[in-house]
Design an enzyme around this catalytic site. Structure first.
Site, PDB file in Angstrom:
ATOM      1  N   GLY A 130       0.811  -1.215   0.000  1.00  0.00           N
ATOM      2  CA  GLY A 130       0.000   0.000   0.000  1.00  0.00           C
ATOM      3  C   GLY A 130       0.841   1.260   0.000  1.00  0.00           C
ATOM      4  O   GLY A 130       2.076   1.213  -0.005  1.00  0.00           O
ATOM      5  N   LYS A 169      -9.050   1.798   4.050  1.00  0.00           N
ATOM      6  CA  LYS A 169      -9.064   3.198   4.483  1.00  0.00           C
ATOM      7  C   LYS A 169     -10.031   4.081   3.710  1.00  0.00           C
ATOM      8  O   LYS A 169     -10.195   5.254   4.044  1.00  0.00           O
ATOM      9  CB  LYS A 169      -7.654   3.783   4.366  1.00  0.00           C
ATOM     10  CG  LYS A 169      -7.102   3.773   2.944  1.00  0.00           C
ATOM     11  CD  LYS A 169      -5.683   4.281   2.917  1.00  0.00           C
ATOM     12  CE  LYS A 169      -5.147   4.277   1.502  1.00  0.00           C
ATOM     13  NZ  LYS A 169      -3.759   4.763   1.427  1.00  0.00           N
ATOM     14  N   ILE A 188      -0.237   1.957  12.603  1.00  0.00           N
ATOM     15  CA  ILE A 188      -0.457   3.192  11.847  1.00  0.00           C
ATOM     16  C   ILE A 188      -1.954   3.469  11.857  1.00  0.00           C
ATOM     17  O   ILE A 188      -2.743   2.693  11.309  1.00  0.00           O
ATOM     18  CB  ILE A 188       0.079   3.086  10.401  1.00  0.00           C
ATOM     19  CG1 ILE A 188       1.604   3.163  10.376  1.00  0.00           C
ATOM     20  CG2 ILE A 188      -0.466   4.214   9.545  1.00  0.00           C
ATOM     21  CD1 ILE A 188       2.322   1.928  10.740  1.00  0.00           C
ATOM     22  N   SER A 189      -2.337   4.564  12.496  1.00  0.00           N
ATOM     23  CA  SER A 189      -3.748   4.903  12.631  1.00  0.00           C
ATOM     24  C   SER A 189      -4.077   6.140  11.799  1.00  0.00           C
ATOM     25  O   SER A 189      -3.276   6.564  10.954  1.00  0.00           O
ATOM     26  CB  SER A 189      -4.117   5.112  14.102  1.00  0.00           C
ATOM     27  OG  SER A 189      -5.523   5.206  14.253  1.00  0.00           O
ATOM     28  N   LYS A 220      -9.273   9.885  11.332  1.00  0.00           N
ATOM     29  CA  LYS A 220     -10.690   9.509  11.282  1.00  0.00           C
ATOM     30  C   LYS A 220     -11.091   8.636  12.459  1.00  0.00           C
ATOM     31  O   LYS A 220     -12.281   8.363  12.665  1.00  0.00           O
ATOM     32  CB  LYS A 220     -10.988   8.809   9.956  1.00  0.00           C
ATOM     33  CG  LYS A 220     -10.858   9.748   8.761  1.00  0.00           C
ATOM     34  CD  LYS A 220     -10.940   9.029   7.438  1.00  0.00           C
ATOM     35  CE  LYS A 220     -10.818  10.013   6.276  1.00  0.00           C
ATOM     36  NZ  LYS A 220      -9.523  10.736   6.270  1.00  0.00           N
ATOM     37  N   ASN A 273      -4.301  12.814   6.154  1.00  0.00           N
ATOM     38  CA  ASN A 273      -4.123  12.366   4.774  1.00  0.00           C
ATOM     39  C   ASN A 273      -2.667  12.509   4.330  1.00  0.00           C
ATOM     40  O   ASN A 273      -1.993  13.477   4.694  1.00  0.00           O
ATOM     41  CB  ASN A 273      -5.001  13.209   3.838  1.00  0.00           C
ATOM     42  CG  ASN A 273      -6.470  13.070   4.179  1.00  0.00           C
ATOM     43  OD1 ASN A 273      -7.119  12.129   3.779  1.00  0.00           O
ATOM     44  ND2 ASN A 273      -6.989  14.026   4.942  1.00  0.00           N
ATOM     45  N   GLY A 305      -0.306  11.589  -2.362  1.00  0.00           N
ATOM     46  CA  GLY A 305       0.184  10.547  -3.246  1.00  0.00           C
ATOM     47  C   GLY A 305      -0.308   9.167  -2.882  1.00  0.00           C
ATOM     48  O   GLY A 305       0.027   8.196  -3.552  1.00  0.00           O
TER      49      GLY A 305
END
Length: 654
Positions: free
Chosen positions: A293, A373, A411-412, A415, A453, A456
Site C-alpha cells: 500500500g 481506508k 499506523i492509525s 478519522k 491524509n 500521493g
C-alpha cells in the site's frame, strides 16, 4: 513553399551542422564582399583574371573565421541573437580587413587602398544582416508547435535551463522573471529580465503560455508564495527539480515537472533524527503489513535505508506485493545492502499465518499498515472493514505479544477521533486493542501513530483531482467548507518510524500535520496551475456551458460517514516530544476483559450479518462514535431489513 522547406531542413539540423553552415555562408561572404568592393572601386571585372588576388583573398579566410570563432560568433543561437552581437561582428570584420590590407601591401598588388575599407563595411553588413534576416524569418515562422514560456529565475539554473530549451522543440523561451531589482532590465542569454509586476502587464501581449520555475534552492514558503502569484493568470506552471539535481548538472527541459501539492504546502522539512530511525530497525528483523500500500511501501523504503538484517513484507494483494518486492530488490542491489527480503502473500486476519511468520522469522519490530481506508467503500462493506481494521489488528497484536515481538507500531488515522464512519470506528477500536494489550505486556512495546491524509496515497483527493483535470473536468468537491490535513508520504513514513522509537508502551503519538487545507481551494489551485481557470457550479444546475479554458468545480454533497473537519486528538492534552513534529497524547483506554467482551459481541453480530446489532455495539463502545447517516452497507440494503435506507442522507453538523 520552397523557402519553408529549406527553413524546416535547416532547423532540423543538429547544432554542429548549423555552425558549419554559418561558417560556409561567412566564407562565401568574404569572397562576395571583396568582389563587390573591387567592383565599386574599379567599375569593371578585369581583376577577376588576376590569380594573385584570388590567393590574397583566400589567405584571409582562415584568419577571419578563426577571429569569428574566438569572438564566439558561432555560439550565438540565431533565433536569440541580441543587438550587441554587432560589436563582435565589427571586431571580426576589422581583423579581416586589416589582414587583407597587410597582405595586399606585402604582395604589392595593384589594388586601390580604399578597397580594404569598403570590404570592411560590406563584410560587417553582410554578416550582421544575414543573421538578423534569419532571426526575423524564424520569428515570422512562429516556431509552430512550440509553447512560449517565461523562465522564473534569472540565476545560474535559469540560464542553464534556457540553454537547454534552445535545443528543445517543445518550448520557446521569451523572457526571464526575477524578483531581484539588480537583474531587472538587463538582457541575459538574449532574453529580457522583467520584474513580476511588469510581467503581469505583458504576458498576454507576449503570448506566454507556460512559466518554468528555475529556482532549485527556493524554500517551501517562498515556493508557495510564487505559485499563488502565478495561479491567478491561467498559465501552466512547471518546476525544475531540487538543488541536488542542479548541483549534478541535471538542469534540462526533460527534468521539468508539473506542480505537486507538496509544493503548495509551504512546509519546511525537519531533518530526521538518525538515532530514532535506526533504533527499532538497524540490525533487526522487521515485518511490514500492508507493504504494497501507499504508507506500507513508503515505510519499507525508509526501513531499507536503516539497514535491517531481514525485511518481511506482507500483503493480501499479489500484484501490490510483487511491485514493491521488485523495487526493493533493485534498491538492495543498487545500494549493495546486505538485507534479506521475504515477500509473503496473506492477510493479517489469518491467525495461523501470522503466528507462523512471527515464529519462523523471530520478528523484532512490526509496522502494521494493513487497513481498509476508503471511507465510502467501508461504509458499504462494514463487516469486511471491521474484520480487517479491527480484528486483523487484534489478531496480529495478540500474536505479537505471545510471540515475543519487541516493538509493535500501529499506523492509525485522524478519522479514528470521534468517528462518524465505520472505517474510523474500526481504527479507533484497533487503537484500543493496542492500548489494552500494552497494559499487560512486559515484552512487547505497543505504540500508535495517528495522522491525517498523505499526499500521493491511493485514493488521495489530489490524485482524483489530477485525473479529473486531465479529463477536462468536472472536479468534484463534496462540500465547499470541507478541509483536511495533509502531509507528504515520505515525511509521514519517517515520522512513524521515529515516533515508534520513542514509545514506552501504549503511547498514542500524533503527528503535526500543519494547517488544514480547504479542499475547494485546493481544487482551484490545482486547476490554475494546470493552465486553466476554475468555473464553479452547483450539482443541481444542468446544461451549463463551460467557458473555454475553464474547468468546472462541482459540489456533490458529503458522502456517508464523511466529516467536514477532521481531528487528531480525542482530548486536548498533547505533550511535546524530542521531535518538533511529534506529539504524544494520553487518551481513554479499556482493559483486556472489556476488549474481549466487545470483540466477542461484535464478532457474533458480524457472523450473523446483524447490521442493526453491529451498529448498536459500535455506538455503545467507548470510542465516541456519532453518525446520523443511515446504513448504506450493500448487504444490509439487500438483506432482510424492514425498510430500505433513504438515499438522501442527513449531514452531521460539526
Amino acid at each position: 513553399m520552397h523557402l519553408n522547406k529549406i527553413t524546416e531542413a535547416v532547423i532540423s539540423l543538429n547544432r554542429s551542422s548549423k555552425r558549419l553552415l554559418q561558417i560556409f555562408i561567412d566564407v562565401c561572404g568574404i569572397y562576395l564582399c571583396f568582389i563587390a568592393a573591387m567592383i565599386v572601386r574599379l567599375d569593371d571585372l578585369n581583376f577577376l583574371a588576376n590569380i594573385y588576388l584570388l590567393v590574397a583573398v583566400t589567405s584571409i579566410v582562415p584568419v577571419t573565421i578563426i577571429s569569428f570563432l574566438r569572438l564566439n560568433l558561432y555560439k550565438a543561437v540565431i533565433r536569440y541573437i541580441p543587438m550587441n552581437i554587432w560589436l563582435q561582428i565589427f571586431k571580426g570584420s576589422s581583423v579581416s580587413a586589416i589582414t587583407l590590407f597587410i597582405i595586399l601591401q606585402l604582395f604589392e598588388l595593384s589594388v586601390p587602398r580604399s578597397v580594404p575599407f569598403l570590404y570592411f563595411i560590406l563584410l560587417m553588413s553582410f554578416c550582421g544582416l544575414i543573421r538578423f534576416s534569419a532571426k526575423g524569418l524564424l520569428a515570422k515562422r512562429g516556431y509552430k508547435g512550440q509553447k512560449r514560456v517565461a523562465v522564473y529565475g534569472a540565476g545560474e539554473a535559469g540560464r542553464q535551463l534556457v540553454k537547454g530549451l534552445r535545443e528543445n522543440s517543445e518550448y520557446l523561451p521569451i523572457m526571464f522573471i526575477d524578483d531581484d531589482d539588480l537583474l531587472q532590465g538587463v538582457v541575459i542569454e538574449g532574453l529580457p529580465v522583467l520584474g513580476f509586476n511588469l510581467f503581469k502587464k505583458s504576458f498576454q501581449e507576449k503570448l506566454i503560455k507556460v512559466v518554468l520555475i528555475a529556482m532549485p534552492s527556493i524554500n517551501h514558503s517562498l515556493k508557495k508564495k510564487t505559485f499563488n502569484k502565478l495561479g491567478s493568470f491561467g498559465l501552466e506552471v512547471k518546476i525544475l527539480p531540487g538543488i541536488e539535481e542542479f548541483i549534478q548538472g541535471k538542469v534540462r527541459p526533460n527534468n521539468l515537472r508539473g506542480v505537486r501539492i507538496e509544493d503548495l504546502l509551504g512546509r519546511e522539512i525537519v531533518p530526521p533524527k538518525t538515532k530514532l530511525l535506526n533504533k527499532n530497525i538497524k540490525g533487526k528483523t522487521v515485518l511490514v503489513t500492508g507493504a504494497g500500500g501507499s504508507i506500507g511501501s513508503e515505510l519499507t523504503r525508509h526501513i531499507l535505508q536503516a539497514n535491517p538484517v531481514h525485511l518481511i513484507i506482507l500483503d493480501v494483494s499479489e500484484y501490490a506485493l510483487y511491485e514493491i518486492q521488485q523495487e526493493l530488490e533493485n534498491k538492495i542491489q543498487d545500494l549493495e545492502k546486505k538485507v534479506e527480503l521475504s515477500p509473503i502473500i496473506g492477510s493479517v486476519q489469518d491467525k495461523n499465518l501470522v503466528r507462523k511468520i512471527i515464529q519462523s522469522f523471530c520478528i523484532d519490530t512490526i509496522y502494521h499498515a494493513a487497513a481498509y481506508k476508503h471511507v465510502p467503500l467501508v461504509e458499504m462493506n462494514i463487516t469486511e472493514g471491521l474484520k480487517n481494521n479491527f480484528f486483523g489488528t487484534f489478531t496480529l497484536a495478540k500474536e505479537s505479544l505471545d510471540g515475543g515481538v519487541k516493538n509493535f507500531i500501529l499506523i492509525s488515522t485522524d478519522k479514528a477521533v470521534r468517528p462518524t464512519n465505520f472505517m474510523g470506528a474500526a481504527k479507533r477500536l484497533a487503537e484500543l486493542c493496542c492500548q489494552s494489550l500494552a497494559k499487560d505486556s512486559d515484552t512487547t512495546i505497543f505504540s500508535i501513530v495517528r495522522f491525517g491524509n498523505v499526499l500521493g496515497s491511493s485514493g488521495s483527493v489530489v490524485n482524483v483531482f489530477k485525473k479529473q483535470i486531465e479529463a477536462g473536468g468536472p472536479v468534484t468537491v463534496t462540500h465547499p467548507q470541507i478541509n483536511r490535513y495533509f502531509m507528504t508520504i515520505s515525511e509521514a513514513a519517517q515520522l512513524v518510524i521515529q515516533a515508534g522509537a520513542m514509545s514506552s508502551g501504549g503511547d498514542v503519538f500524533v503527528l503535526d500535520m500543519g494547517e488544514p487545507i480547504k479542499i475547494s481551494e485546493l481544487a482551484r489551485t490545482m486547476i490554475r496551475l494546470n493552465g486553466f481557470k476554475p468555473y464553479e457550479t452547483h450539482n443541481t444546475i444542468q446544461n451549463n456551458k463551460i467557458p473555454k479554458g475553464h474547468i468546472e468545480i462541482k459540489i456533490t454533497g458529503l458522502r456517508p460517514g464523511e466529516k467536514l473537519y477532521e481531528e487528531l486528538l480525542v482530548g486536548n492534552n498533547p505533550v511535546g516530544t524530542i521531535h518538533p513534529r511529534i506529539m504524544t497524547a494520553t487518551e481513554t483506554s479499556i482493559d483486556k476483559d472489556e476488549l474481549v467482551m466487545l470483540s466477542n459481541s461484535l464478532f457474533d453480530a458480524m457472523q450473523n450479518f446483524d447490521f442493526k446489532r453491529i451498529r448498536e455495539i459500535i455506538i455503545d463502545a467507548p470510542i465516541d462514535y456519532n453518525s446520523q447517516y443511515d446504513l448504506v452497507d450493500m448487504l444490509a440494503i439487500k438483506g432482510n431489513l424492514k425498510s430500505k435506507p433513504k438515499t438522501k442522507l442527513k449531514i452531521i453538523k460539526n
